[in-house]
Design a protein around this motif. Sequence first.
Motif, PDB file in Angstrom:
ATOM      1  N   ARG A  76       0.839  -1.199   0.000  1.00  7.43           N
ATOM      2  CA  ARG A  76       0.000   0.000   0.000  1.00  7.43           C
ATOM      3  C   ARG A  76       0.870   1.243   0.000  1.00  7.43           C
ATOM      4  N   HIS A  79       3.266  -0.371   4.607  1.00  9.16           N
ATOM      5  CA  HIS A  79       2.129  -1.255   4.849  1.00  9.16           C
ATOM      6  C   HIS A  79       2.015  -2.258   3.700  1.00  9.16           C
ATOM      7  N   ARG A 138      -0.085  -6.074   2.685  1.00 13.79           N
ATOM      8  CA  ARG A 138      -1.151  -6.981   3.099  1.00 13.79           C
ATOM      9  C   ARG A 138      -0.857  -8.361   2.545  1.00 13.79           C
ATOM     10  N   GLY A 172      -4.355 -12.583   5.006  1.00 18.35           N
ATOM     11  CA  GLY A 172      -5.143 -11.385   4.769  1.00 18.35           C
ATOM     12  C   GLY A 172      -4.827 -10.233   5.713  1.00 18.35           C
ATOM     13  N   ARG A 173      -3.832 -10.399   6.571  1.00 20.26           N
ATOM     14  CA  ARG A 173      -3.565  -9.373   7.580  1.00 20.26           C
ATOM     15  C   ARG A 173      -2.748  -8.218   7.004  1.00 20.26           C
ATOM     16  N   TRP A 174      -2.939  -7.049   7.608  1.00 16.87           N
ATOM     17  CA  TRP A 174      -2.116  -5.885   7.282  1.00 16.87           C
ATOM     18  C   TRP A 174      -0.856  -5.923   8.127  1.00 16.87           C
ATOM     19  N   ASP A 222       2.583  -7.549  12.556  1.00 15.29           N
ATOM     20  CA  ASP A 222       1.141  -7.390  12.393  1.00 15.29           C
ATOM     21  C   ASP A 222       0.754  -6.040  12.997  1.00 15.29           C
ATOM     22  N   VAL A 223       0.134  -5.189  12.187  1.00 13.38           N
ATOM     23  CA  VAL A 223      -0.137  -3.823  12.638  1.00 13.38           C
ATOM     24  C   VAL A 223      -1.079  -3.817  13.838  1.00 13.38           C
ATOM     25  N   GLN A 224      -2.186  -4.527  13.718  1.00 15.27           N
ATOM     26  CA  GLN A 224      -3.194  -4.469  14.772  1.00 15.27           C
ATOM     27  C   GLN A 224      -2.666  -5.092  16.064  1.00 15.27           C
ATOM     28  N   GLU A 233     -10.510  -3.861   5.886  1.00 18.74           N
ATOM     29  CA  GLU A 233      -9.568  -4.495   6.806  1.00 18.74           C
ATOM     30  C   GLU A 233      -8.483  -3.505   7.240  1.00 18.74           C
ATOM     31  N   PHE A 234      -8.066  -2.663   6.303  1.00 24.94           N
ATOM     32  CA  PHE A 234      -7.066  -1.648   6.654  1.00 24.94           C
ATOM     33  C   PHE A 234      -7.620  -0.712   7.725  1.00 24.94           C
ATOM     34  N   GLN A 266      -7.820  -2.757  11.029  1.00 27.42           N
ATOM     35  CA  GLN A 266      -6.577  -3.219  11.647  1.00 27.42           C
ATOM     36  C   GLN A 266      -5.577  -2.098  11.871  1.00 27.42           C
ATOM     37  N   VAL A 267      -5.552  -1.123  10.971  1.00 30.96           N
ATOM     38  CA  VAL A 267      -4.503  -0.106  11.028  1.00 30.96           C
ATOM     39  C   VAL A 267      -5.031   1.201  11.612  1.00 30.96           C
TER      40      VAL A 267
END
Lengths: 96, 1146
Positions: free
Chosen positions: A21, A55, A57, A63-65, A82-84, B703-704, B707-708
């Motif tokens: 991204r 960033h 994905r 599927g995680r960012w 993993d961002v989250q 999702e971005f 999650q972000v």
Amino acid sequence: MASLIACPHCGPRPREEFSVRGDAAPLRPAPDAAPEAWLAYLHARENPRGPHREHWRHEGGCGRWLVVARDTATHEVFSVTDVQAAARSAAREGRE
Amino acid sequence: MTAFRLPSGGRIDRARPLRFTFDGRGFEGFEGDTLASALLAAGVGVQGRSFKYHRPRGPLTAGSAEPNALVTVGTGGRREPNVRATTLMLSEGLVAESQNRFPSLRLDLGAAAGLFAPLLGAGFYYKTFMWPAPFWEKVYEPLIRRAAGLGRAGTAPDPDAYAKRWAHCDLLVIGAGPAGLAAALTAAAAGAQVILADEGETPGGGLLDLRPGDGPDPAGMLAAAGPNLTVLPRATVFGWYDDNVFGVLETVGKRRAAPDPHQPAERLWRIAAREALLCAGADERPLMMPGNDLPGVALAGAMRRHLNRHAVAPGARVAVATNGPSGHALARDLEAAGVEVAEVVTLDPAAPPGLAALGRGRVRGMRVDGRRIEADALAMSGGWSPLIQLACQRGARPFWSAERGAFLAPETPGLTPAGAARGLSGVDACLGDGAAAAVAALSRLGLRAEPAFPPAPEDCAPPAPLLPFRASGKAGRAKTFVDFQNDVTLADLARAEAEGYGDPELAKRYTTAGMATDQGRCSGVNAALALAHLRGLAPGEAALTTMRPPFAPVSLGALAGPHRGAHFQPVRRTPLHAWAEARGAVFVETGQWLRPAWFPAQGETHWRESATREARAVRASAGLCDVSTLGKIEVTGADAAAFLDRVYCNGIASIRVGRARYALMLREDGMVLDDGTVARLAPDRFFVTTTTAMAGPALAHMEFCAQVLWPGLDVRMTSVTDQWAQMAVAGPRAREILGRIVDADVSDAAFPYMAVAETTLFGGRVPARLYRLSYSGERAYELGVPAAWGPATADALMEAAGPGGLTPYGAEALAMLRIEKGHVTHAEINGTVTAADLGLGRMARREKPDFIGRAGLARPGLAAADRLTLCGLVPLDAGAEIRAGAHVLNPGEAPSLAADQGHVTSATVSPALGHAAALALVKGGAGRIGEEVVAWDGLAGTSTPARIVSPVFLDPEGARLRAPAAEAGPPLPPPAALAPTPALAGAGTGRFGAPGAAGLRLTVEPEGAVVQVFAAPGREGEAPLAASALPCPVRFAGPGRWLVFGGLAETPAGAARVDMSGAWVRIGLEGPAAAALLAAGTGARLDAEAFPEGASILTRWNRHALSLARLGETRWEIAVSRSRALDLWEALRAAGAEFGGEAVGP
């Protein structure tokens, strides 16, 4: 760019499984921040030679960012996080 | 036997003669010959014509560096130009042609080009053929292009399959000569996983060029290796990429006389190696002397290979000029074989003699300092250039080693040169060096290894490099070639230097030295030495030009791999695909999807006829449209409403349970990203739709956000696109028809416009969701049933409507209906429009504290009066048409950028209006209703006067949506055949591919309940659903997410669940070749250490997204989303053909 990216959840995978991204540095301003802050967030990007955080994905996997820290000159990947998960553990630490 | 074929010796099989043709003439060679060696044995010394001057040429080398002997082989779709005759293994019936000659190789009229050589020198295209100017493009260039060049490619489609494969190993050894063999054996004995890749037909490299007994036997060495050594013969490592991933081209069936139809022509490997050794050896350097390209002049090592490996004598009397042991070794072997050696001239770099090859059309001898030596073959050796190209492909620069007399690769992590590739000479020295390099590489991996061979000294000191030679008199006037393949001479380099292009990179571009298909393998070092000499520098002070992949030519077929024809990209089919196909639907590709575009009725010949009939039927009675391709996302969690309120620009939190709302998603810069509907199924559960095209990007965006941007929100989402067969039932009779099979009350009181209900069909027989939405402007509903129930439900709807009551309609009729209503698609939502531009400005609720795009919308430019805004266009002449893409101009204005008023985004001939109707984005268009403009179509060459109108052409008040209509008809008795349809109902079954024992077995797992489970927030790291905890299969679906096949009676505490029954289809894969088939598509590690039994992953196999689980040593389970299942099944069968297998249907 790297041929393999080590997803923290899936292990090393071909780069083709991931999509990029862009720069992970700009943080989304508060909703009512000054227009200048928003314009910088929307449009201003550094294009560094050397270490850079982006960033990505893992769209072909979990599927995680992710934040991929890498060197744009040597293509070395320093870390993939993993961002989250990172944000949530930082928030927990902040509370403790 | 000919005069050139030795009566005995060599590695050819004289009991197996092979017939072949070259330029139509029949020849015979033996098993073990190359085309070049067989032709040399037959006395055919001229095997090609040169690129520019059409000079007759014979093989200079006996291997992959060959610049001269390039031929075209094969016929039809297998025709392949520029094949090196020196590496082309002879096969029965081989058909080869020489190249770049007319009318024949022996009499080539193009050789007259040699007379014009002064006009064709370095940089000629900048200097000559300049006048008259128009002649360049029309006359000179076509002539020169036809005269110069290589072989011509075929134009017929290639009938062969090409494969890909991933591999992971501890150590990759590149080259199976002495160093490579020693390294591979050393590492394999230590227990490492080793791959040994070698370009040759059989491993051995230079060992195969020795007389028997002069070195170890490669086959014997490899026989002792264990199963952890994988040998890849006929495999050229062409690229070194990041993370020590190597590109390798393996030749399988290509260029064989009778290729196995089930085997691929070539296989492209990507090998991820923890460590790698470059044991590629070295190329011998030609001597830069006049006449060095005469047929009969060849490298000493090449003659030795032809002599010892192929039993071909270079001539009756051979002269040798050498600066090192190579020429002496050749002379020794020639004498042993009974071939006369005229003289061996040892060249002293410190006191170079005058030197030239003599002859016309064929070498007749050599002149050394004025002395003539008669010979019919001339061997030359100017030292050796280590093959360091791979090691320098990632930015490392080669350096000159005066000690070694060669350019060497600097130390690079991950890839270490060994043996001749780092300048060593002698078999024993290379064996010892390879073994030592393997020990060192393994120690970096923490493995201990014992060297398989001891260190040994070199057999001689490295020869010093040689500079260009001069010869006096007539012999000195012959050309000295530096780059044989591109016909670049020493004089060309001298001219480049004199004209200021002496820098190696500039000289390369000015003279084309090093730009041929061999990428300078034969010429690079000599060119650098010559340029240094010309510029008065020491050897090595002029650098080599930059090295890049690929090291050797790679066919486009190999790069494309399986992605061609029907498997160009994955194909997604809706649950109603076969249903529509049976009704004659014509399909259109929409991204990966196939959608019905129209359903031709009997007698209809044009799509518009069909689509017009379908659209009229919708407005008159009712139509059925498959809208399963729309993206569908289920969003759950305590913060789901708050989250969606920030993702969409309009109000979402205020949607009541059981209601839906049209919604716009913006980008952060204020532009529209996508539109769709949001339905609230429960306070914490939403079902949102996206457009077909944006389904993937919209989910990634959401999702971005989750999650972000807002990582603390409790919200989980998953795509349920594949779970539902979604049917739009639209038209005045829609409720009457639907009501006959839906259990819910569909009266307007109970189920008004924008209502949503979870319901059932046929008295609870089929679960369903009903939405009252309208895209067509008619009374309309969308009915979703689990995908397997789609065909049965569609049949039931048709039956409920009675004959002619319900008309299937496709994407074309849908487009007509939506244009009539002014609804937008991505033709309008093109990334540059805001909600206001589309007339939807009031949807953006600026009073909400935050949503994506809120700040971006405040940018002043987005409110400018001259923005392109949505409007309608109708032609002034009711019979005229307007086409999408036409530009809008003010009347009387000539088309220009400055005059451009906008453009037509969508257009149709409206069945309801009876004339053309178009949507357009026009400067200030919404405020110019009634104005006359011109729709200018530059492609069609038409200008159509038109009027700007409202974009809503039909029923602007929306009366038709709510118009009174017949209530639900009497319940339809459940049809006798009411049953789900398996996803793989139409899959091909039975034996496939290679005959013999099946390497693969494909099976279909029964379909059933599937649940996606999300861990409780903050407990993603735990594994409440570890596979052993449940009696049914549990698969990884992301961190804190699992797919449970077979249903789940209770949801673990705190966890959330989404029913996904029917969204996933499981395919069983079993057999000894199962892992190889999987490695043909995925780069994930599949070895037992990384992927133990019971584990599951998400990955991509040749672009097909899937879940993969290991059930046993050779047993796997693939789970794939339903729409992709059939295509994946067929792709697995196609890629599995090389192993042979059996497919067992549902």
